[in-house]
Design a protein around this motif. Structure first.
Motif, PDB file in Angstrom:
ATOM      1  N   LYS A   6       0.850  -1.196   0.000  1.00  0.00           N
ATOM      2  CA  LYS A   6       0.000   0.000   0.000  1.00  0.00           C
ATOM      3  C   LYS A   6       0.880   1.239   0.000  1.00  0.00           C
ATOM      4  N   ARG A   7       1.663   1.335  -1.034  1.00  0.00           N
ATOM      5  CA  ARG A   7       2.579   2.460  -1.153  1.00  0.00           C
ATOM      6  C   ARG A   7       2.420   3.098  -2.525  1.00  0.00           C
ATOM      7  N   CYS A   8       2.765   4.350  -2.582  1.00  0.00           N
ATOM      8  CA  CYS A   8       2.796   5.053  -3.857  1.00  0.00           C
ATOM      9  C   CYS A   8       3.979   4.526  -4.677  1.00  0.00           C
ATOM     10  N   GLY A   9       3.765   4.421  -5.968  1.00  0.00           N
ATOM     11  CA  GLY A   9       4.841   3.944  -6.833  1.00  0.00           C
ATOM     12  C   GLY A   9       6.099   4.781  -6.719  1.00  0.00           C
ATOM     13  N   LYS A  10       5.899   6.055  -6.597  1.00  0.00           N
ATOM     14  CA  LYS A  10       7.061   6.933  -6.465  1.00  0.00           C
ATOM     15  C   LYS A  10       7.812   6.645  -5.176  1.00  0.00           C
ATOM     16  N   SER A  11       7.041   6.359  -4.151  1.00  0.00           N
ATOM     17  CA  SER A  11       7.653   6.055  -2.864  1.00  0.00           C
ATOM     18  C   SER A  11       8.476   4.771  -2.968  1.00  0.00           C
ATOM     19  N   CYS A  12       7.925   3.785  -3.705  1.00  0.00           N
ATOM     20  CA  CYS A  12       8.665   2.540  -3.907  1.00  0.00           C
ATOM     21  C   CYS A  12       9.968   2.801  -4.651  1.00  0.00           C
ATOM     22  N   ARG A  13       9.843   3.586  -5.676  1.00  0.00           N
ATOM     23  CA  ARG A  13      11.027   3.901  -6.471  1.00  0.00           C
ATOM     24  C   ARG A  13      12.105   4.549  -5.607  1.00  0.00           C
ATOM     25  N   LEU A  14      11.670   5.514  -4.802  1.00  0.00           N
ATOM     26  CA  LEU A  14      12.599   6.239  -3.955  1.00  0.00           C
ATOM     27  C   LEU A  14      13.251   5.306  -2.932  1.00  0.00           C
ATOM     28  N   ARG A  15      12.438   4.453  -2.355  1.00  0.00           N
ATOM     29  CA  ARG A  15      12.947   3.520  -1.360  1.00  0.00           C
ATOM     30  C   ARG A  15      13.985   2.584  -1.965  1.00  0.00           C
ATOM     31  N   TRP A  16      13.689   2.133  -3.165  1.00  0.00           N
ATOM     32  CA  TRP A  16      14.623   1.238  -3.833  1.00  0.00           C
ATOM     33  C   TRP A  16      15.909   1.970  -4.187  1.00  0.00           C
ATOM     34  N   LEU A  17      15.772   3.097  -4.804  1.00  0.00           N
ATOM     35  CA  LEU A  17      16.948   3.819  -5.278  1.00  0.00           C
ATOM     36  C   LEU A  17      17.822   4.323  -4.144  1.00  0.00           C
ATOM     37  N   ASN A  18      17.199   4.777  -3.091  1.00  0.00           N
ATOM     38  CA  ASN A  18      17.971   5.421  -2.024  1.00  0.00           C
ATOM     39  C   ASN A  18      18.396   4.475  -0.908  1.00  0.00           C
ATOM     40  N   TYR A  19      17.766   3.328  -0.850  1.00  0.00           N
ATOM     41  CA  TYR A  19      18.045   2.503   0.321  1.00  0.00           C
ATOM     42  C   TYR A  19      18.235   1.022   0.017  1.00  0.00           C
ATOM     43  N   LEU A  20      17.368   0.445  -0.795  1.00  0.00           N
ATOM     44  CA  LEU A  20      17.366  -0.999  -0.956  1.00  0.00           C
ATOM     45  C   LEU A  20      18.282  -1.518  -2.050  1.00  0.00           C
ATOM     46  N   ARG A  21      18.516  -0.754  -3.034  1.00  0.00           N
ATOM     47  CA  ARG A  21      19.286  -1.287  -4.163  1.00  0.00           C
ATOM     48  C   ARG A  21      20.701  -1.614  -3.709  1.00  0.00           C
ATOM     49  N   PRO A  22      21.309  -2.592  -4.368  1.00  0.00           N
ATOM     50  CA  PRO A  22      22.611  -3.093  -3.917  1.00  0.00           C
ATOM     51  C   PRO A  22      23.707  -2.026  -4.000  1.00  0.00           C
ATOM     52  N   ASN A  23      24.730  -2.238  -3.199  1.00  0.00           N
ATOM     53  CA  ASN A  23      25.951  -1.409  -3.238  1.00  0.00           C
ATOM     54  C   ASN A  23      25.720   0.048  -2.859  1.00  0.00           C
ATOM     55  N   ILE A  24      24.691   0.267  -2.075  1.00  0.00           N
ATOM     56  CA  ILE A  24      24.472   1.639  -1.599  1.00  0.00           C
ATOM     57  C   ILE A  24      25.353   1.874  -0.377  1.00  0.00           C
ATOM     58  N   LYS A  25      26.055   2.984  -0.392  1.00  0.00           N
ATOM     59  CA  LYS A  25      26.865   3.373   0.764  1.00  0.00           C
ATOM     60  C   LYS A  25      26.139   4.461   1.525  1.00  0.00           C
ATOM     61  N   HIS A  26      26.162   4.382   2.816  1.00  0.00           N
ATOM     62  CA  HIS A  26      25.563   5.456   3.625  1.00  0.00           C
ATOM     63  C   HIS A  26      26.619   6.043   4.545  1.00  0.00           C
ATOM     64  N   GLY A  27      26.639   7.354   4.618  1.00  0.00           N
ATOM     65  CA  GLY A  27      27.548   8.028   5.543  1.00  0.00           C
ATOM     66  C   GLY A  27      29.005   7.810   5.197  1.00  0.00           C
TER      67      GLY A  27
END
Length: 494
Positions: A48-69
Motif C-alpha cells: 500500500k505504497r505510492c509507486g514513487k515512494s517505492c522507487r525512492l525507497r529502492w533507489l535510495n536505500y534498498l538497491r545493492p551497493n548503496i553506501k551510507h555516511g
DNA sequence: AAACGCAGCAACCGCCCGTAC
DNA sequence: GGTACGGGCGGTTGCTGCGTT
C-alpha cells in the motif's frame, strides 16, 4: 486541467518503511525488476505504497551497493568541484560517486559540507582581517598610498567585516550595492559556489587558507573593460553578454555597470545577429589565465597581496564587483595555482571552453531573460579534469560540426535536413559532433546557436508570463545532461 | 531524569521533462 | 502538434536520536 495524481493518496501508506515492506519490495525487484512501471509495481506486490515512494525507497536505500555516511575527503572534493561546475544537480554529482545516491549527497551537503565550507570562510575572513589590519597600520605610518589612505580606514570604519580587500583603493561605489557586496551572504547556491571557487573547490588540507593567502602573491590586473553608467559597451556588441543578464545571474538585482571579459562570452541573450560560436576560443584554464590577465609584479604589497588599481577604475563612476575582485586576486598565472581557475567560467557566462581536443559544449539552463545559469563541467585540477573527461566522453575523436549556412564557421560543416534545424535560427536544434567523422548528437546537450535563438528577447517580446512560457517551451531542447552524454546517430544524416 | 535544542536523514511534495500515443 | 502519463529531480518536511542544560 490539473494533472491526475499518481496514486490515491488516501489509500497509500506513508512514513517510514517497515522491514516487511522493504523485504517485499526488494525481493520482487531482484526477481522481476521494476518492469518499467513504478506506478503499477506496488499493486503487483501488494504494497500500500505510492509507486514513487517505492522507487525512492529502492533507489535510495534498498538497491545493492548503496553506501551510507562516511564520506571521504576525496568524495568531499569531488562534490565540491562538481558543485562549482553544475550547482545542485545532485543526481549528476551522485553519478560520479559510486554507491552514493543523490539524496544522500544532497543531505550531506546541506547538513555538513556547507557548514564545513562556511567554517573555512569564517576562518579565512579572520586571517584576512588580521592581515589587513597589519597592512593598514603600515600604510598609516607610511602616509598611505596615493592619497587614498583615508579610504582604507573608511572601509574598515563602515564595516569591520569588510577588511577583506583592505589593500584595494576605493573604487566608485554604486548607490545600491548588491546585497552580497554589502554583507556576505551564503544562503544561496551562487554565493556558496563563489566561495567554493575561491577555495579552489576543495577542502583538502593542501589548500588551506594559509595557502590561499600565499597564492595571492602576484598582482593581477584583468584585461576587462568596464561598462559605463549608461551601459555603453566599449567594444563590439556581438561579443558582449547584455548586462542585465549577467547582473541577474550574479546577484538577482540590476546593477549599473559591469565588467565584461574580452573573450569567452557571447551574445547568448542578445537580439543582435547570431555570432558564430564555433569560433569560440578554445583554451586551457592556464591559457585562459594568461589570456585574460596581465600580471604586474610591481604592485605586490608587503603582505604578499596584489594591489589592483587603474584598470578597475575604468571611466568615471565605474566599479567592479567583489566577485571579480576576488577572482582577480585568487586567479593568477602561476601554474601551481591552476586549480584556482576552475569554476572561473561561472563568473564569465557559459562560453568558457576548456578542452584537450575534446568537446565540452557550453552549458545552459533556464534560458531566458536574465536566467542564464550554469557553466561547463570543471574538475578541480587539470589532471582531474582530463581524467573526468576520459571517463565521460567517448574515446573517439570528437569534433564539433558546423553547419553549412554558418558563414563564419571554422569547423567542418555540412548541410543538415530541415527536420533537425531550429525554425527560429535555421541552425541545428542540437549540437552535432563528428565522432570518427560520423555526425552524432550528444543527447540532451544544447547547441549554443539554439540558445541564442530561443533566448533572444526579440523573438518573444517583453518578458511577461506568457512569453516566458513560450520561451520555456522553446528552450526545452537546450537542457543539457553533459555528464550523461551519449553519442547517438542523428536521424536523417548519413 | 526531564526538557529542550539541534543535527542528520528518510521520505514526501510538486514541478519538470521525455516520450508515447 | 497536442495531450497524458510515468519517471526524475530538487527542495522541503518531519521524525529520530543525541547532546546539553
Amino acid at each position: 486541467m490539473g494533472r491526475a495524481p499518481c496514486c490515491d493518496k488516501a489509500n497509500v501508506k506513508r512514513g517510514p518503511w517497515s522491514p516487511e515492506e522493504d523485504a517485499k519490495l526488494k525481493s520482487y525487484i531482484e526477481q522481476h525488476g521494476t518492469g518499467g512501471n513504478w506506478i503499477a509495481l506496488p499493486q503487483k506486490i501488494g504494497l500500500k505504497r505510492c509507486g514513487k515512494s517505492c522507487r525512492l525507497r529502492w533507489l535510495n536505500y534498498l538497491r545493492p551497493n548503496i553506501k551510507h555516511g562516511g564520506f571521504s575527503e576525496e568524495e568531499d572534493n569531488i562534490i565540491c568541484s562538481l558543485y562549482i561546475s553544475i550547482g545542485s544537480r545532485w543526481s549528476i554529482i551522485a553519478a560520479q560517486l559510486p554507491g552514493r545516491t543523490d539524496n544522500d549527497i544532497k543531505n550531506y551537503w546541506n547538513t555538513r559540507l556547507k557548514k564545513k565550507l562556511l567554517g573555512r570562510q569564517r576562518k579565512e575572513h579572520q586571517l584576512a582581517r588580521k592581515s589587513g589590519l597589519v597592512k593598514q597600520d603600515i600604510i598609516k605610518r607610511s602616509g598611505g598610498v596615493g592619497g587614498n589612505s583615508n579610504s582604507h580606514s573608511g572601509i574598515l570604519a563602515a564595516d569591520g567585516q569588510n577588511s577583506y580587500w583592505p589593500e584595494l583603493p576605493v573604487l566608485a561605489v554604486p548607490t545600491v550595492l548588491p546585497q552580497q557586496q554589502q554583507q556576505p551572504c551564503f544562503n544561496d547556491h551562487a554565493s556558496i559556489r563563489k566561495l567554493l571557487i575561491k577555495l579552489g573547490g576543495r577542502f583538502s588540507s593542501n589548500h588551506d587558507t594559509n595557502q590561499a593567502t600565499q597564492d595571492s602573491s602576484t598582482d593581477i590586473q584583468p584585461t576587462f573593460q568596464v561598462l559605463d553608467d549608461n551601459n555603453n559597451i566599449p567594444y563590439a556588441a556581438t561579443a558582449v553578454t547584455p548586462t542585465h543578464q549577467m547582473d541577474e545571474h550574479y546577484s538577482g538585482k540590476n546593477m549599473q555597470s559591469l565588467l565584461v571579459p574580452r573573450h569567452g562570452i557571447h551574445a547568448l541573450n542578445s537580439s543582435s545577429a547570431p555570432v558564430a560560436l564555433s569560433n569560440i576560443d578554445v583554451i586551457s584554464p592556464h591559457q585562459f589565465a594568461q589570456t585574460h590577465y596581465m600580471v604586474n609584479t610591481d604592485n605586490i604589497d608587503g603582505a604578499g597581496n596584489g594591489i589592483m588599481h587603474n584598470m578597475f577604475q575604468g571611466q568615471g563612476g565605474n566599479y567592479v564587483t567583489d566577485q571579480l575582485k576576488e577572482m582577480a586576486v585568487y586567479n593568477n598565472n602561476n601554474t601551481d595555482n591552476q586549480q584556482r581557475f576552475d569554476g572561473m567560467e561561472y563568473l564569465y557566462g557559459d562560453e568558457m571552453m576548456i578542452m584537450n581536443n575534446r568537446i565540452v559544449s557550453s552549458y545552459g539552463e533556464s534560458i531566458g531573460w536574465g536566467e542564464m545559469l550554469g557553466c561547463p563541467p570543471v574538475a578541480s585540477s587539470s589532471d582531474d579534469y582530463n581524467a573526468g573527461m576520459d571517463r565521460l566522453m567517448p574515446a573517439a575523436p570528437v569534433q564539433e560540426c558546423g553547419f553549412a549556412n554558418d558563414q563564419t564557421s571554422q569547423t567542418p560543416s555540412m548541410a543538415f535536413p530541415a527536420s533537425i534545424l531550429s525554425p527560429l535560427s535555421a541552425t541545428p536544434k542540437f549540437p552535432i559532433y563528428l565522432f570518427n567523422q560520423k555526425p552524432c548528437r550528444i543527447r540532451n546537450s544544447f547547441h549554443p546557436s539554439c540558445v541564442k535563438a530561443v533566448s533572444s528577447t526579440a523573438q518573444f517580446g517583453e518578458p511577461n508570463k506568457e512569453n516566458k512560457q513560450k520561451l520555456q517551451i522553446k528552450s526545452t531542447f537546450v537542457k543539457e545532461k553533459l555528464w550523461e552524454a551519449v553519442p547517438a546517430p542523428v536521424k536523417g544524416l548519413p
